[in-house]
Design a protein around this motif. Structure first.
Motif, PDB file in Angstrom:
ATOM      1  N   UNK A 104       0.824  -1.207   0.000  1.00  0.00           N
ATOM      2  CA  UNK A 104       0.000   0.000   0.000  1.00  0.00           C
ATOM      3  C   UNK A 104       0.860   1.261   0.000  1.00  0.00           C
ATOM      4  N   UNK A 105       1.963   1.240   0.737  1.00  0.00           N
ATOM      5  CA  UNK A 105       2.884   2.378   0.744  1.00  0.00           C
ATOM      6  C   UNK A 105       3.447   2.614  -0.645  1.00  0.00           C
ATOM      7  N   UNK A 106       3.823   1.540  -1.318  1.00  0.00           N
ATOM      8  CA  UNK A 106       4.361   1.645  -2.672  1.00  0.00           C
ATOM      9  C   UNK A 106       3.307   2.218  -3.626  1.00  0.00           C
ATOM     10  N   UNK A 107       2.094   1.748  -3.527  1.00  0.00           N
ATOM     11  CA  UNK A 107       1.013   2.265  -4.373  1.00  0.00           C
ATOM     12  C   UNK A 107       0.755   3.741  -4.093  1.00  0.00           C
ATOM     13  N   UNK A 108       0.796   4.107  -2.847  1.00  0.00           N
ATOM     14  CA  UNK A 108       0.559   5.503  -2.468  1.00  0.00           C
ATOM     15  C   UNK A 108       1.702   6.393  -2.981  1.00  0.00           C
ATOM     16  N   UNK A 109       2.941   5.949  -2.793  1.00  0.00           N
ATOM     17  CA  UNK A 109       4.111   6.745  -3.184  1.00  0.00           C
ATOM     18  C   UNK A 109       4.223   6.951  -4.692  1.00  0.00           C
ATOM     19  N   UNK A 110       3.689   6.053  -5.468  1.00  0.00           N
ATOM     20  CA  UNK A 110       3.757   6.212  -6.939  1.00  0.00           C
ATOM     21  C   UNK A 110       2.482   6.834  -7.492  1.00  0.00           C
ATOM     22  N   UNK A 111       1.648   7.351  -6.604  1.00  0.00           N
ATOM     23  CA  UNK A 111       0.377   7.971  -7.001  1.00  0.00           C
ATOM     24  C   UNK A 111      -0.515   7.014  -7.788  1.00  0.00           C
ATOM     25  N   UNK A 112      -0.451   5.741  -7.442  1.00  0.00           N
ATOM     26  CA  UNK A 112      -1.266   4.717  -8.105  1.00  0.00           C
ATOM     27  C   UNK A 112      -2.567   4.471  -7.358  1.00  0.00           C
ATOM     28  N   UNK A 113      -2.738   5.145  -6.244  1.00  0.00           N
ATOM     29  CA  UNK A 113      -3.925   4.951  -5.425  1.00  0.00           C
ATOM     30  C   UNK A 113      -4.534   6.317  -5.138  1.00  0.00           C
ATOM     31  N   UNK A 114      -5.825   6.430  -5.359  1.00  0.00           N
ATOM     32  CA  UNK A 114      -6.509   7.711  -5.189  1.00  0.00           C
ATOM     33  C   UNK A 114      -7.152   7.793  -3.799  1.00  0.00           C
ATOM     34  N   UNK A 115      -7.648   8.964  -3.490  1.00  0.00           N
ATOM     35  CA  UNK A 115      -8.368   9.125  -2.230  1.00  0.00           C
ATOM     36  C   UNK A 115      -9.609   8.236  -2.213  1.00  0.00           C
ATOM     37  N   UNK A 116     -10.242   8.097  -3.363  1.00  0.00           N
ATOM     38  CA  UNK A 116     -11.403   7.207  -3.459  1.00  0.00           C
ATOM     39  C   UNK A 116     -11.003   5.769  -3.121  1.00  0.00           C
ATOM     40  N   UNK A 117      -9.844   5.333  -3.628  1.00  0.00           N
ATOM     41  CA  UNK A 117      -9.342   3.992  -3.323  1.00  0.00           C
ATOM     42  C   UNK A 117      -9.102   3.840  -1.823  1.00  0.00           C
ATOM     43  N   UNK A 118      -8.515   4.859  -1.219  1.00  0.00           N
ATOM     44  CA  UNK A 118      -8.237   4.827   0.224  1.00  0.00           C
ATOM     45  C   UNK A 118      -9.552   4.752   1.002  1.00  0.00           C
ATOM     46  N   UNK A 119     -10.539   5.540   0.585  1.00  0.00           N
ATOM     47  CA  UNK A 119     -11.849   5.512   1.247  1.00  0.00           C
ATOM     48  C   UNK A 119     -12.496   4.129   1.121  1.00  0.00           C
ATOM     49  N   UNK A 120     -12.396   3.532  -0.067  1.00  0.00           N
ATOM     50  CA  UNK A 120     -12.949   2.195  -0.266  1.00  0.00           C
ATOM     51  C   UNK A 120     -12.224   1.166   0.591  1.00  0.00           C
ATOM     52  N   UNK A 121     -10.919   1.299   0.703  1.00  0.00           N
ATOM     53  CA  UNK A 121     -10.141   0.400   1.548  1.00  0.00           C
ATOM     54  C   UNK A 121     -10.537   0.560   3.011  1.00  0.00           C
ATOM     55  N   UNK A 122     -10.707   1.800   3.456  1.00  0.00           N
ATOM     56  CA  UNK A 122     -11.127   2.057   4.832  1.00  0.00           C
ATOM     57  C   UNK A 122     -12.507   1.447   5.093  1.00  0.00           C
ATOM     58  N   UNK A 123     -13.403   1.588   4.146  1.00  0.00           N
ATOM     59  CA  UNK A 123     -14.736   0.999   4.267  1.00  0.00           C
ATOM     60  C   UNK A 123     -14.644  -0.521   4.345  1.00  0.00           C
ATOM     61  N   UNK A 124     -13.782  -1.110   3.508  1.00  0.00           N
ATOM     62  CA  UNK A 124     -13.573  -2.561   3.537  1.00  0.00           C
ATOM     63  C   UNK A 124     -13.072  -3.000   4.904  1.00  0.00           C
ATOM     64  N   UNK A 125     -12.101  -2.272   5.438  1.00  0.00           N
ATOM     65  CA  UNK A 125     -11.543  -2.607   6.758  1.00  0.00           C
ATOM     66  C   UNK A 125     -12.625  -2.499   7.829  1.00  0.00           C
ATOM     67  N   UNK A 126     -13.384  -1.429   7.793  1.00  0.00           N
ATOM     68  CA  UNK A 126     -14.453  -1.241   8.784  1.00  0.00           C
ATOM     69  C   UNK A 126     -15.498  -2.358   8.697  1.00  0.00           C
ATOM     70  N   UNK A 127     -15.891  -2.721   7.484  1.00  0.00           N
ATOM     71  CA  UNK A 127     -16.873  -3.790   7.307  1.00  0.00           C
ATOM     72  C   UNK A 127     -16.329  -5.137   7.762  1.00  0.00           C
ATOM     73  N   UNK A 128     -15.049  -5.375   7.497  1.00  0.00           N
ATOM     74  CA  UNK A 128     -14.429  -6.631   7.918  1.00  0.00           C
ATOM     75  C   UNK A 128     -14.356  -6.698   9.436  1.00  0.00           C
ATOM     76  N   UNK A 129     -14.003  -5.581  10.092  1.00  0.00           N
ATOM     77  CA  UNK A 129     -13.977  -5.544  11.553  1.00  0.00           C
ATOM     78  C   UNK A 129     -15.345  -5.832  12.130  1.00  0.00           C
ATOM     79  N   UNK A 130     -16.384  -5.270  11.530  1.00  0.00           N
ATOM     80  CA  UNK A 130     -17.748  -5.482  12.007  1.00  0.00           C
ATOM     81  C   UNK A 130     -18.163  -6.948  11.892  1.00  0.00           C
ATOM     82  N   UNK A 131     -17.708  -7.626  10.837  1.00  0.00           N
ATOM     83  CA  UNK A 131     -18.032  -9.023  10.661  1.00  0.00           C
ATOM     84  C   UNK A 131     -17.344  -9.910  11.701  1.00  0.00           C
ATOM     85  N   UNK A 132     -16.125  -9.507  12.100  1.00  0.00           N
ATOM     86  CA  UNK A 132     -15.360 -10.290  13.061  1.00  0.00           C
ATOM     87  C   UNK A 132     -15.857 -10.124  14.492  1.00  0.00           C
ATOM     88  N   UNK A 133     -16.568  -9.027  14.768  1.00  0.00           N
ATOM     89  CA  UNK A 133     -17.006  -8.746  16.140  1.00  0.00           C
ATOM     90  C   UNK A 133     -18.242  -9.505  16.507  1.00  0.00           C
TER      91      UNK A 133
END
Length: 133
Positions: A104-133
């Motif tokens: 993810x750091x590499x993708x971010x540093x080469x500008x290969x990941x947008x803010x939208x991508x980051x938001x989607x990733x954050x949403x994925x993480x949040x949804x995954x955490x909710x499923x595990x709880x």
């Protein structure tokens, strides 16, 4: 076909492009003519058939003769999702030492990941955490 590490055998760029045509086809069985018509390169049938034969040997597709149309038809044995999982796992292990944060750091540093991508990733993480709880 899987190798010793239970990963799929690596595909060349051309093999991968042809597999994408097979996987994205509207029908399960396709012909070499269909592949040629959807291929990005101006290739004759013979080189495409050669690549299809390599894909058969690697265990990605199977071939059978369709007597109604008097042509070989090809069907995927490996699904697109199975391949993507295997390639992703192998890429993460080989290139980034199994470190998702390095990827993810590499993708971010080469500008290969947008803010939208980051938001989607954050949403994925949040949804995954909710499923595990």
């Amino acid at each position: 076909m899987r190798d010793k590490k239970n990963e799929f055998i690596q595909l060349s760029d051309v093999e991968q492009e042809i597999m994408m045509i097979v996987w994205n086809a509207k029908t399960e069985k396709i012909t070499s003519i269909y592949i040629r018509n959807n291929f990005s390169r101006e290739w004759a049938i013979q080189p495409i058939t050669t690549v299809l034969n390599r894909l058969i040997k690697k265990g990605y597709i199977q071939c059978e003769k369709d007597i109604d149309i008097n042509r070989n038809v090809y069907t995927a044995i490996i699904t697109k999702d199975e391949y993507k999982k295997s390639v992703s796992k192998s890429f993460l292990e080989k290139i980034f030492g199994n470190s998702l944060s390095d990827l993810l750091t590499s993708l971010y540093n080469c500008n290969c990941i947008s803010q939208k991508d980051i938001d989607e990733l954050q949403s994925f993480i949040n949804n995954t955490k909710n499923l595990e709880e």
